[in-house]
Structures are given as C-alpha cells and as structure tokens.
Scaffold this active site. Structure first.
Site, PDB file in Angstrom:
ATOM      1  N   CYS A 155     -73.463  62.372 -20.121  1.00  0.00           N
ATOM      2  CA  CYS A 155     -72.674  61.184 -19.785  1.00  0.00           C
ATOM      3  C   CYS A 155     -72.365  61.029 -18.299  1.00  0.00           C
ATOM      4  O   CYS A 155     -71.751  60.045 -17.898  1.00  0.00           O
ATOM      5  CB  CYS A 155     -71.382  61.188 -20.595  1.00  0.00           C
ATOM      6  SG  CYS A 155     -71.679  61.364 -22.358  1.00  0.00           S
ATOM      7  N   HIS A 285     -62.884  59.001 -17.192  1.00  0.00           N
ATOM      8  CA  HIS A 285     -63.944  59.162 -18.193  1.00  0.00           C
ATOM      9  C   HIS A 285     -63.390  58.713 -19.548  1.00  0.00           C
ATOM     10  O   HIS A 285     -64.076  58.004 -20.281  1.00  0.00           O
ATOM     11  CB  HIS A 285     -64.412  60.617 -18.230  1.00  0.00           C
ATOM     12  CG  HIS A 285     -65.601  60.834 -19.099  1.00  0.00           C
ATOM     13  ND1 HIS A 285     -66.785  60.136 -18.936  1.00  0.00           N
ATOM     14  CD2 HIS A 285     -65.807  61.658 -20.165  1.00  0.00           C
ATOM     15  CE1 HIS A 285     -67.658  60.521 -19.845  1.00  0.00           C
ATOM     16  NE2 HIS A 285     -67.083  61.434 -20.604  1.00  0.00           N
ATOM     17  N   HIS A 319     -68.417  53.887 -25.460  1.00  0.00           N
ATOM     18  CA  HIS A 319     -68.921  54.944 -24.582  1.00  0.00           C
ATOM     19  C   HIS A 319     -70.433  54.779 -24.495  1.00  0.00           C
ATOM     20  O   HIS A 319     -71.165  55.010 -25.460  1.00  0.00           O
ATOM     21  CB  HIS A 319     -68.558  56.305 -25.157  1.00  0.00           C
ATOM     22  CG  HIS A 319     -68.888  57.452 -24.253  1.00  0.00           C
ATOM     23  ND1 HIS A 319     -69.543  57.299 -23.039  1.00  0.00           N
ATOM     24  CD2 HIS A 319     -68.663  58.795 -24.383  1.00  0.00           C
ATOM     25  CE1 HIS A 319     -69.705  58.476 -22.473  1.00  0.00           C
ATOM     26  NE2 HIS A 319     -69.181  59.404 -23.264  1.00  0.00           N
TER      27      HIS A 319
END
Length: 393
Positions: A155, A285, A319
């Site tokens: 990620c 995040h 996400h």
C-alpha cells in the site's frame, strides 16, 4: 530538495478527475457502493470506478490498464506529457508506476477460461500477466522512452514513486518524470483481505471508536515531476521531502510501536527542513482497521502538535491499495492548493484511546505545508511532505 509538481490528476470511485473529487469532498458524498463485483458474494462496500469495463485496449486489455488509461486521459496530464516529450525528447522522460496487483484481474479471467489447461489466444499477453505491467503499459500509452519501472511495496507503492522520481531528477537521469499508481478490484484482493478478517460489513469509519474494518477500492493517479525551469509553468506545489522505511516486523500487522512509520515521518521532516509544528495537515494512512488507526494515531500524537490537523479520506473511495499512496498524496496536495482540509468521513466518535485534531466536517484553512502517510504490508512505509513553491522551510 526542490522538485515541482507540474500537473496532477486522480481517478477514484469518488470522482473521475480532480474536479469531481473536489465536488465529492465539498459535499461529503462517498463513492462507496455495496459490493457488486462479479463472482463475489462478500457482504461489504467497495469503491468501484464505473465505465472501466467499456474500455477496449486490444492486446493490452486488463481492468488495471483500462483504469490507468482512463486516469491518464483526465485533465491536462496527457497534453503536458506530449509537450515535455517535444521539449526534451522522449528519452529524457521517465515513468515510475506503483501497484500492488498489476493486472492480476486479467490473469484471474485467463485461468477461469483455460482451454485444455492452456491459455486461450485471447489471454496470451506476456506484457499484461507481468508484475511490471503498469509501467510497460504507460510507456506504450505515453510514448516515453526513458527509464521506467513499477514499484510494488503493497500500500505504499505509489507513494514511493515520488521518491524514486525525485532521485532520478536530482541525479540528472531525466528532465521530467510521470509518476503514477493504479490498482483495481479483483477477487484475489477482495477475498484475500476478507480471509484476513479485515473487511468491514459497513462503510469504513477511520479513527472511529466503532470501526469494524476496511473497504476496498480502486483508483489511478498521476503527477508530473520536474525541476524548476522557466520553460514550463508548474502547479505551485513542491515536493519538499520524503521518508522511506521497512519494519520487517510482520507480513500484515504493523509494528506495535510504529517504529518504521515514525522513521518515515521523521525522515520526511528532516529532508524538508521542517519542524513537526510547521505541518498544517496530514492525510493519514487511516485504513479503519483497529490496529492501524490506533498505532498511527498514537504516533501522530507523540510527534505533532494539536495545531496539526489530520484526517483519513478512505471513506470516500475505499482503500485503493497500490494506488492509495498517490491518491492520498494528491488529496493532501489539493487541500494545500484550495485551503480545504477534508474531514474524516463517517467519524462519529473518536477512538477513546486517541486525542487527535480531527473532525468529520471539512475545514477551511490557509496552509503552507502538508504531509501524506502510506504504510504497507510487510512494514513498507513512506511519508511525503509538500509545500507551496517559494515558501521558506
């Protein structure tokens, strides 16, 4: 370091381009929808971009490449790359892409339609069934002939593209870099995260006391990095610093004390020659998992003052994994440009163990410096610091 953003664009479920994303943020309208991914029956919400299925790329066909092509067509990204190719020559431009799945969606389809155990002719695509597929496709699409690579650090992949692009520029290898990220929804990703018991049944609620997991989404994003030059007018935003670290603590769980995350934030501040108190806004995040939000939130509390506003924007588009780094970096950049800090959507009750400067509503604020955090599986961390060009650090 003085690396300028010439241009940038973002394509997500919340908006096909920056303009639409601004509208979604201003109206606090999420792009999440109930899971309607083909062959998936998981009870969750996803950030699916409409219209990708209608894009025909011939031998380059994959959902991932289609979303990259759609994103590249937004705004003036393609026009500006064409101008830079004319100005410097195709060999003096580079491409750095970030992705966590490349075109695994196409490989899934290929295996579902095997003919006598072999790939049918339609799926014999060596440049697509390839971890480097995003970079290969973007050099094909853009005509760029300089160095190219695809970064896959989960990620944090498309946050790290800024660091690599900046190093290329500072070393003189190129005169401009197209940096980007793309990841699309596929069964491997959605069911993989579900097997880790990380997928939420509800719309994700980053930082909220009652959060129950993540929603997955898809996105593509692009930025053009250049050095200051009178030959072109940039966006007025400078990449001031970056930090990269690796915990190597666990395959999927963050370091319990956020060791690598702290290092990446501190490195970015040091490179940017900034004190933590100078940062106006941090795009977290903030995945909406129990562990991530708590660990990252505690780190922010220990390193930054209450003057630093924070939020997670994942409830707008989910996400987006390998595309999350650039998606959220560009949200932070656009917040800096507009003076509008996005709220943390779906935040009703802040985690009782946190005392962050965060709210669900958007906030108008004149800013000089912002940061964006991206933390990936395996402890792959990256933090980016941006400022208004000409602002003293």
């Amino acid at each position: 370091m003085d690396i300028r953003l010439l241009d940038y664009q973002s394509t997500t479920a919340a908006g096909q381009n920056i303009h639409q994303l601004r509208v979604a943020i201003d109206s606090q309208a999420s792009g999440l929808r109930l899971n309607d991914l083909d062959r998936s029956d998981i009870d969750t919400w996803i950030g699916r971009v409409s219209g990708i299925e209608d894009i025909d790329l011939g031998p380059w066909q994959s959902r991932n490449n289609a979303l990259a092509a759609l994103g590249y067509q937004q705004g003036s990204i393609q026009e500006n790359i064409d101008k830079l190719v004319s100005l410097y020559g195709a060999a003096r431009l580079g491409v750095v892409m970030g992705s966590s799945t490349s075109s695994i969606d196409r490989t899934e389809s290929a295996y579902l339609e095997l003919e006598d155990g072999q790939l049918s002719s339609e799926y014999q695509q060596p440049q697509v069934h390839n971890p480097n597929a995003p970079s290969l496709f973007m050099t094909h699409l853009s005509g760029i002939r300089g160095p190219s690579m695809t970064i896959n650090t989960a990620c944090s992949s498309s946050a790290k593209v800024f660091a690599t692009g900046a190093r290329w520029l500072e070393s003189g290898v190129v005169d401009a870099v197209l940096v980007g990220g793309v990841d699309t929804l596929c069964l491997s990703v959605l069911h993989g995260f579900d097997s880790l018991q990380l997928v939420a049944k509800n719309q994700c609620m980053p930082l909220d006391q009652n959060r129950d997991g993540i929603n997955l989404g898809e996105a593509s994003g692009f930025a053009i990095l250049v050095k200051p030059d009178e030959k072109h007018q940039d966006s007025g935003i400078t990449l001031l610093g970056y930090g990269e670290s690796s915990d190597a603590y666990h395959m999927s769980h963050p370091h319990p004390e956020g060791l690598g995350a702290r290092l990446s934030m501190q490195q970015a501040l040091t490179m940017a020659n900034l004190n933590a108190s100078q940062i106006d806004y941090i795009n977290l995040h903030g995945t909406s998992s129990r562990a991530n939000d708590l660990i990252e939130g505690k780190l922010i509390e220990s390193m930054f003052s209450s003057n630093t506003q924070v939020s997670s924007t994942k409830a707008w588009m989910g996400h987006t994994l390998g595309a999350a780094g650039i998606t959220e970096a560009l949200i932070a950049v656009d917040a800096l440009q507009r003076g509008v800090i996005p709220g943390s959507l779906n935040l009703n009750e802040l985690d009782h163990e946190l005392s962050l400067s965060v709210q669900s509503a958007n906030m108008s604020r004149n800013m000089n410096f912002v940061m964006s955090n991206s933390f990936g599986f395996g402890g792959n961390n990256c933090t980016l610091a941006f400022g208004k060009s000409g602002e003293k650090t």
